[in-house]
Design a protein around this motif. Structure first.
Motif, short mmCIF file in Angstrom:
data_model
loop_
_atom_site.label_atom_id
_atom_site.label_comp_id
_atom_site.label_asym_id
_atom_site.label_seq_id
_atom_site.Cartn_x
_atom_site.Cartn_y
_atom_site.Cartn_z
N CYS A 74 -3.88 13.38 51.39
CA CYS A 74 -4.94 13.50 50.38
C CYS A 74 -5.70 14.80 50.58
CB CYS A 74 -5.89 12.31 50.53
SG CYS A 74 -7.23 12.30 49.32
N HIS B 149 -8.64 15.40 49.82
CA HIS B 149 -10.07 15.20 50.13
C HIS B 149 -10.26 15.34 51.64
CE1 HIS B 149 -13.76 12.42 50.46
NE2 HIS B 149 -14.17 13.63 50.14
N LEU B 150 -9.93 14.32 52.39
CA LEU B 150 -10.14 14.39 53.85
C LEU B 150 -8.88 14.06 54.64
CD1 LEU B 150 -13.73 12.87 54.17
CD2 LEU B 150 -13.05 15.27 54.32
N CYS C 168 -6.38 11.59 54.33
CA CYS C 168 -5.73 10.28 54.48
C CYS C 168 -4.38 10.28 53.76
CB CYS C 168 -6.61 9.18 53.90
SG CYS C 168 -8.12 8.89 54.81
N LYS D 254 -2.68 6.36 45.14
CA LYS D 254 -4.08 5.98 45.36
C LYS D 254 -4.41 6.16 46.84
CE LYS D 254 -4.49 2.31 41.92
NZ LYS D 254 -4.88 0.88 41.77
N CYS D 255 -5.50 6.87 47.08
CA CYS D 255 -5.91 7.08 48.47
C CYS D 255 -6.80 5.90 48.90
CB CYS D 255 -6.66 8.39 48.62
SG CYS D 255 -7.12 8.69 50.34
N CYS E 98 -8.84 5.71 51.33
CA CYS E 98 -10.08 6.08 52.04
C CYS E 98 -11.28 6.17 51.11
CB CYS E 98 -9.88 7.38 52.81
SG CYS E 98 -8.73 7.17 54.19
N HIS E 99 -11.19 6.99 50.07
CA HIS E 99 -12.36 7.16 49.19
C HIS E 99 -11.97 7.07 47.72
CE1 HIS E 99 -12.90 9.55 52.95
NE2 HIS E 99 -13.94 8.76 53.03
N GLY E 100 -10.78 6.59 47.45
CA GLY E 100 -10.43 6.26 46.08
C GLY E 100 -9.86 7.35 45.21
N SER E 101 -9.44 8.46 45.76
CA SER E 101 -8.81 9.48 44.91
C SER E 101 -7.49 8.96 44.36
CB SER E 101 -8.56 10.77 45.71
OG SER E 101 -9.77 11.40 45.98
N GLY F 295 -11.58 10.15 41.64
CA GLY F 295 -12.04 10.29 43.02
C GLY F 295 -12.45 11.69 43.40
N PRO F 296 -12.81 11.83 44.67
CA PRO F 296 -13.41 13.09 45.12
C PRO F 296 -12.42 14.20 45.51
CG PRO F 296 -13.40 11.51 46.90
CD PRO F 296 -12.82 10.81 45.72
#
Ligand code: FES
Length: 178
Positions: free
Chosen positions: A99, A101-102, A104, A116-117, A119-122, A133-134
């Motif tokens: 991902c 984002h960070l 995952c 779908k991630c 961790c934070h929903g990306s 998501g972010p």
């Protein structure tokens, strides 16, 4: 005249010879201590200067042949290489399962045709574009090539995420001229 009792001779206590530190011994001892210190310091410095090598798995790997993959997203290399192989009507590409984002590992949901991630929903499309998501940018594609023996070579050291660049030949294999 009284007789004197014979006296038993008392054993004479002789002092052990005291080791004398001569000036010469002192200098040699000092030099030995100094040499030990310098040797230890040099060894420590030498170890510090040596790199800590991490033996990671090579970033490039063979991934079988295009015909080994069904249409859509294949997760068969996910655990071993953290890569999805995506096969479309006319091309095949490798997405790095990280991902943006960070970092995952997203999951592929075939019923929803999206990644779908957890961790934070990306969410990402099958092309890797962000749809929720972010995540700040699309999933990375890995460099990919078809070897002369028909095998796929994927290189995770060369990545591209930008639309327009990720569709170049370095990041896809054309399997049927459209
Ligand atoms: S790491 Fe994937 S959304 Fe945050």
């Amino acid at each position: 005249m009284t007789e004197q009792e014979p006296q038993t001779p008392t054993p004479s206590i002789q002092a052990a010879p005291v080791a004398q530190m001569t000036r010469r011994n002192f200098i040699w001892t000092a030099w030995a201590a100094f040499a030990t210190f310098i040797g230890g310091s040099a060894a420590a410095m030498g170890r510090f200067m040596l790199p800590n090598v991490l033996y990671e798995s090579p970033q490039a790997f063979k991934a079988g042949k295009p015909e080994d993959y069904p249409m859509g997203v294949s997760t068969k290399l996910l655990k071993e290489q953290r890569v999805w192989i995506v096969k479309t009507e006319d091309s095949l590409y490798a997405l790095w399962a990280r991902c943006t984002h960070l970092g995952c590992t997203p999951n592929w949901w075939d019923s929803e045709k999206r990644f779908k991630c957890p961790c934070h929903g990306s969410n990402y499309t099958i092309q890797g574009d962000v749809i929720a998501g972010p995540a700040p940018k699309p999933l990375n594609r890995c460099a990919i090539a078809l070897l002369s023996n028909g095998e796929i070579l994927v290189d995770k050291a060369i990545l591209e995420t930008r639309p327009g660049f990720r569709e170049k030949n370095q990041f896809k294999i054309t399997i049927k001229e459209s």
